[in-house]
Design an enzyme around this catalytic site. Structure first.
Site, short mmCIF file in Angstrom:
data_model
loop_
_atom_site.label_atom_id
_atom_site.label_comp_id
_atom_site.label_asym_id
_atom_site.label_seq_id
_atom_site.Cartn_x
_atom_site.Cartn_y
_atom_site.Cartn_z
N SER A 29 35.08 47.25 38.62
CA SER A 29 35.37 48.04 39.69
C SER A 29 34.14 48.74 40.55
O SER A 29 33.02 48.90 39.78
CB SER A 29 36.20 49.28 39.17
OG SER A 29 37.27 48.57 38.84
N1 SAM Z 1 37.55 48.55 34.04
C1 SAM Z 1 37.02 47.34 33.82
C2 SAM Z 1 35.39 47.29 33.85
O1 SAM Z 1 34.89 48.45 34.00
O2 SAM Z 1 34.97 46.30 34.01
C3 SAM Z 1 37.61 46.65 35.20
C4 SAM Z 1 39.04 46.01 34.62
S1 SAM Z 1 39.62 44.87 35.90
C5 SAM Z 1 39.68 45.75 37.43
C6 SAM Z 1 41.24 44.91 35.30
C7 SAM Z 1 41.54 44.29 33.71
O3 SAM Z 1 42.81 44.68 33.58
C8 SAM Z 1 41.33 42.73 34.13
O4 SAM Z 1 40.25 42.26 32.83
C9 SAM Z 1 42.44 42.28 33.61
O5 SAM Z 1 42.58 41.08 32.63
C10 SAM Z 1 43.37 43.39 32.64
N2 SAM Z 1 44.73 43.52 32.64
C11 SAM Z 1 45.68 43.10 33.49
N3 SAM Z 1 46.83 43.56 32.90
C12 SAM Z 1 46.94 43.87 31.52
C13 SAM Z 1 47.56 44.28 30.53
N4 SAM Z 1 48.95 44.34 30.69
N5 SAM Z 1 46.97 44.81 29.45
C14 SAM Z 1 45.62 44.87 29.23
N6 SAM Z 1 44.81 44.54 30.37
C15 SAM Z 1 45.18 44.00 31.51
#
Ligand code: SAM
Length: 216
Positions: free
Chosen positions: A61
């Protein structure tokens, strides 16, 4: 490139002017080497004012969004925090600087493994990672003082509300796949208080209480 200077500039030009005030949050953003959480080819863009790709069509993000969501969790240092969406592990590291213990769930194994490596290298030993569906929460360690969801959801997953401690804060983007409202929920003895923080756009939260994989 002088990454330390780039971090200082990021805090001065992107975070403080937009209203991030918590000195502990600003300090953590000055300290955590964001460039180590992205591929080498993107390191010189790591402190720019936007999200970046981290592989598997996922993103790290924008720095301001990380700071805003973190500030909303009101961490003082002794909290147990649950993060849904480990991604690169950058937000996890920021939380690890500010809380006692961080539990973080990622649905994609390759991202979780990469995050583990860099978090270990930087000595964030107060972080526990798991691969799975974060919309179910992590009941073994509940209740949590703070919960942060870093992917956009059609609704607030009920298990996360259940696993929030009384007085606990939950920050999550809720909306359709293109725009979401970043909301903060606080669990009080009288019920759930809800506040809208901003409009945002996140990748989809995919799971039992989020989007179905076929919907996107
Ligand atoms: N916080 C992260 C960073 O600092 O890099 C960015 C996260 S990214 C915007 C969103 C993440 O949520 C992705 O890696 C995606 O695979 C994960 N995601 C989506 N659905 C999910 C779920 N049900 N449980 C866990 N992770 C999930």
């Amino acid at each position: 490139m002088d990454f330390k200077k780039a971090r200082e500039r990021m805090v001065r030009e992107q975070l403080i002017p937009r209203g991030i005030k918590d000195p502990r949050v600003l300090e953590a953003m000055r300290k955590v080497p964001r460039h180590l959480f992205v591929d080498e080819a993107l390191q010189n863009q790591a402190y720019s004012d936007r999200p970046l790709l981290i592989g598997e069509k996922q993103t790290i993000s924008q720095p301001y969004m990380v700071a805003l969501m973190t500030e909303a969790l009101e961490l003082k240092g002794d909290e147990k925090v649950l993060e849904i969406g480990t991604g690169s592990g950058y937000q996890t590291a920021i939380l690890a600087e500010l809380a006692d213990k961080v539990y973080s769930i990622e649905r994609l194994r390759s991202l979780s493994q990469k995050a583990r490596k860099i978090l270990d290298r930087l000595h964030y030993f107060n972080v526990v990672l798991k691969v799975g569906d974060g919309t179910l929460g992590w009941p073994e360690y509940a209740p949590y003082d703070a919960i942060i969801v870093t992917a956009g959801s059609p609704k607030v997953p009920e298990p996360l509300v259940e696993q929030l401690a009384e007085g606990g804060r939950l920050v999550i983007p809720v909306g359709d796949p293109y725009t979401q409202e970043l909301v903060k929920l606080v669990k009080t003895p009288e019920g759930i208080e809800k506040k809208s923080l901003t409009i945002c756009r996140f990748v989809n939260l995919i799971g039992k209480h989020g989007w179905k994989e076929s919907e996107y």
